[in-house]
Scaffold this active site. Sequence first.
Site, PDB file in Angstrom:
ATOM      1  N   HIS A   1       0.811  -1.236   0.000  1.00  0.00           N
ATOM      2  CA  HIS A   1       0.000   0.000   0.000  1.00  0.00           C
ATOM      3  C   HIS A   1       0.836   1.274   0.000  1.00  0.00           C
ATOM      4  O   HIS A   1       0.304   2.369   0.206  1.00  0.00           O
ATOM      5  CB  HIS A   1      -0.939   0.000   1.205  1.00  0.00           C
ATOM      6  CG  HIS A   1      -1.962  -1.099   1.167  1.00  0.00           C
ATOM      7  ND1 HIS A   1      -2.775  -1.315   0.080  1.00  0.00           N
ATOM      8  CD2 HIS A   1      -2.294  -2.041   2.080  1.00  0.00           C
ATOM      9  CE1 HIS A   1      -3.564  -2.356   0.325  1.00  0.00           C
ATOM     10  NE2 HIS A   1      -3.285  -2.818   1.530  1.00  0.00           N
TER      11      HIS A   1
ATOM     12  N   HIS B   1       2.043  -8.192   6.623  1.00  0.00           N
ATOM     13  CA  HIS B   1       1.049  -8.101   5.539  1.00  0.00           C
ATOM     14  C   HIS B   1      -0.270  -8.819   5.847  1.00  0.00           C
ATOM     15  O   HIS B   1      -1.324  -8.291   5.530  1.00  0.00           O
ATOM     16  CB  HIS B   1       1.577  -8.586   4.190  1.00  0.00           C
ATOM     17  CG  HIS B   1       0.540  -8.589   3.106  1.00  0.00           C
ATOM     18  ND1 HIS B   1      -0.025  -7.424   2.619  1.00  0.00           N
ATOM     19  CD2 HIS B   1      -0.069  -9.599   2.433  1.00  0.00           C
ATOM     20  CE1 HIS B   1      -0.924  -7.727   1.676  1.00  0.00           C
ATOM     21  NE2 HIS B   1      -0.969  -9.037   1.554  1.00  0.00           N
TER      22      HIS B   1
END
Length: 259
Positions: free
Chosen positions: A68, A175
Amino acid sequence: MRLLFIGDVVGKPGREGLAAAMPSLRAEHVPDLVIANGENIAGGVGITEDTAKDLYEAGVDVITLGNHTYRHKDVYGYLDSERRIVRPANFPPSNPGRGHTIVEAAGMRVCVISLSGQMHMQVDRNPFNLIDELLESLTGGADAYFVDFHAELTSEKVAMGWHLDGRVAAVLGTHTHVPTADARVLPGGTAHVSDVGMTGSRSGVIGVKREQALRAFRTQMPVRFDGADEDVWLMGALVEIGDDGLARGIDQILVPVPS
Ligand SMILES: [Fe+2]
Ligand SMILES: [Fe+2]
């Protein structure tokens, strides 16, 4: 040297939770270096200059990132100029930001590396080959190396631990936002855990309000996601590193944030 690594800090509840938990973590574990994954700190997805500064103010020394990284365009210049923040080293080299940085802690030069898995993730380079080249190019440049391996699959994360065993102090996974119970020091002296988990609300689904996540799964229709905010926990790991740059121990940290 004691290194505290904190998993994906999610949104405002994660940032505030980190700040609230830090004093007692510092008192209990006395870390020399604090690293946190900040890929979800701005509204749950991505990072901004202001939210990065919130983490530094809370006592984080270096921020790592992940898939991201580039969600917010106005952060690109900051990623180029701020040396205490790293994005995956195996992204295209011309992308904003750097893949590693070297900081000083307890008299050691510690190289902090961000690396992304390639399974179900978009990368420019195979992380196994890229890290070999990077470590070779950095030879002698640091006393210890830390890798945040931001990846989807536990198989790829376990493989990276073995790949780097004996060459770096720690390979800690991020993650998935869900901690795995496999923290250990590998035979060659590298601390490893497949995923340290997240710092955020446990009342949702990996950070998202559970009603919305459930609606998305049940209807398979587009659903707007907002961040969950109750029952905030801090998740990470503490790694003890010797003068030889290898790990002496790793302890997972899974603690509710005092409200
Ligand atoms: Fe994340
Ligand atoms: Fe991620």
